[in-house]
Design an enzyme around this catalytic site. Structure first.
Site, PDB file in Angstrom:
ATOM      1  N   TYR A  10       1.023  -1.237   0.063  1.00  0.00           N
ATOM      2  CA  TYR A  10      -0.061  -0.123  -0.044  1.00  0.00           C
ATOM      3  C   TYR A  10       0.918   1.214  -0.045  1.00  0.00           C
ATOM      4  O   TYR A  10       0.487   2.256  -0.513  1.00  0.00           O
ATOM      5  CB  TYR A  10      -1.012  -0.054   1.381  1.00  0.00           C
ATOM      6  CG  TYR A  10      -2.125  -0.790   0.988  1.00  0.00           C
ATOM      7  CD1 TYR A  10      -3.464  -0.269   0.493  1.00  0.00           C
ATOM      8  CD2 TYR A  10      -2.063  -1.995   1.340  1.00  0.00           C
ATOM      9  CE1 TYR A  10      -4.427  -1.019   0.246  1.00  0.00           C
ATOM     10  CE2 TYR A  10      -3.243  -3.041   1.190  1.00  0.00           C
ATOM     11  CZ  TYR A  10      -4.433  -2.401   0.551  1.00  0.00           C
ATOM     12  OH  TYR A  10      -5.444  -3.171   0.445  1.00  0.00           O
ATOM     13  N   GLU A  41      -8.536  -6.625   5.333  1.00  0.00           N
ATOM     14  CA  GLU A  41      -7.706  -7.650   4.765  1.00  0.00           C
ATOM     15  C   GLU A  41      -7.348  -8.538   5.857  1.00  0.00           C
ATOM     16  O   GLU A  41      -7.106  -9.826   5.743  1.00  0.00           O
ATOM     17  CB  GLU A  41      -6.856  -7.386   3.618  1.00  0.00           C
ATOM     18  CG  GLU A  41      -7.405  -6.668   2.550  1.00  0.00           C
ATOM     19  CD  GLU A  41      -6.575  -5.729   1.678  1.00  0.00           C
ATOM     20  OE1 GLU A  41      -5.326  -6.040   2.046  1.00  0.00           O
ATOM     21  OE2 GLU A  41      -6.968  -5.226   0.851  1.00  0.00           O
TER      22      GLU A  41
END
Length: 426
Positions: free
Chosen positions: A95, A137
């Site tokens: 990310y 997640e």
């Protein structure tokens, strides 16, 4: 936390994103994959080539900007994307790579200095969104970790059997190379298959719905060969590799079954509506329904069955299987589904052939000619309190969704899974 001024800055970019969002995200992907070529084995290069992934990301960024004051309305989309990310084994450090390249792309495409307050606002906004994705997640990863037979990351599977289902679709029966256990997944979920693509010289991932319910013996995917026979279509990297280069006993990598499209309630009437290769999760649901709701009387002798008819045994929930295909040559699993309909009184099948061939027989191979039109079907196919499942190309999905609403089916009873769109990645 974003200030009101920063929220206003984000919202001010909405018109720009509507007009130039795809150009921005296309630039972003080229920049990121150029700087981090190792990510080419995470991102589907077929979707990069077609522009589908850039379009999907542009839509996601626009939706986030439009709902920046209340991102919670995007929760269903976030859950969908998080399952996709888990299936690709995306981890938190990635990310940071995405965020850095996204902010630089905004700066470079819009010709705004990195020090500009708009870039700072988007940096904070992206950070909040990334945190939401990472936390969601982590919960899915933990669920896999705690599920017997499941796994994290990639696991080697052997192609135990290849079965041609139609002129376009082949089923692959996959067994774990380590001979370990398999999880009891939910019918409708998918796995990501990763293979070495000779044309690219790198591994490529592709998500495929599991086309059978959990058996504990194997995982089955049924893959459509995406080739260049259709004008304007590029061959699919992974599907071509599976069909042309991989044979029985070869090894592929799989992620664990995941996804938020699955059979919700096997105890009620279920209507399964599909087109083309979209029947794969529907067949998995159908097999689960027939397995879980099998009448024990079916194992009795003929006379015992006759006697059982008068014993007031509870009725099995009805199953309606509605499918659209071009013709019998590309109608996968036709004989298997017809066989199930003959064996189970609670299963009704309706088939629409858009372009029947000369050998296709009306009333035997198919029930109506032309595109599937739910408005023309008898009301018996649409029980009021049933659950409805849709899977197929996006135009098909949209048409059937609107048709169901027009027939008075509540929105909350309609469940859908689109394929072939390239997904969304933030």
């Amino acid at each position: 936390m974003l200030s009101q001024h920063q929220i206003d800055l984000i919202k001010s970019t909405v018109p720009v994103l509507r007009e130039n969002g795809v150009a921005l995200t296309d630039y972003f992907y080229k920049r990121m994959l150029g700087n981090n070529p190792e990510l080419k084995e995470t991102f589907n290069m077929g979707h990069q080539r077609s522009g589908a992934q850039a379009k999907a990301l542009a839509g996601a960024v626009l939706a986030y900007a439009e709902n920046i004051e209340d991102p919670s309305v995007l929760a269903p989309v976030v859950e969908l994307i998080c399952h996709k990310h888990v299936s690709l084994n995306i981890q938190a450090p990635e990310y940071d790579i995405v965020g850095e390249n996204l902010l630089h792309s905004i700066s470079e495409v819009l010709n705004i200095p990195m020090e500009h307050e708009l870039i700072e606002a988007w940096g904070l906004a992206y950070g909040q969104l990334a945190d939401l994705f990472i936390q969601t997640e982590q919960k899915i990863y933990l669920e896999h970790q705690q599920t017997q037979g499941s796994w994290l990351g990639w696991r080697d599977f052997i192609i135990a059997k290849k079965v041609k289902e139609s002129d376009e679709i082949t089923s692959f029966y996959l067994v774990p190379k380590d001979n370990g256990a398999l999880p009891k997944y939910k019918a409708g979920q998918y796995v990501t298959v990763r293979v070495l693509v000779p044309e690219l010289g790198i591994k490529q991932p592709r998500q495929y719905s599991l086309s059978d319910c959990a058996s504990g013996q194997y995982l089955r995917i049924s893959v459509k060969r995406e080739d260049a026979k259709v004008e304007g279509q590029d061959p699919g990297y992974v599907s071509s590799t599976l069909h042309q280069y991989l044979n029985e006993h070869d090894v592929v990598e799989l992620s664990a079954p995941t996804g938020n499209f699955f059979l919700v309630n096997p105890e009620k009437t279920n209507v399964l509506i599909s087109a083309g290769v979209g029947l794969t999760p529907m067949v998995a649901m159908l097999n689960q329904l027939l397995t879980e709701n099998t009448d024990p009387n079916e194992k009795l002798s003929f006379w015992q069955k006759i006697k059982a008819q008068f014993s007031h045994a509870p009725e099995k929930p009805a199953i309606h299987f509605i499918h659209a295909a071009r013709n019998s040559r590309v109608h996968a699993m036709k004989n298997a589904i017809q066989g199930l309909a003959q064996q189970h009184d609670n299963l009704d099948v309706f088939v629409a052939y858009e372009h029947p061939e000369q050998q296709d027989k009306l009333g035997q191979d198919y029930d109506t000619q032309g595109r599937l039109d739910l408005s023309k079907l008898d009301k018996k196919w649409f029980p009021e309190h049933a659950d409805y499942y849709l899977c197929g190309p996006m135009p098909f999905m949209q048409a059937q969704h609107q048709a169901l609403l027009a027939r008075g089916i509540p929105q909350e009873n309609i469940h859908s899974e689109a394929f072939g769109t390239g997904g969304v990645t933030l």
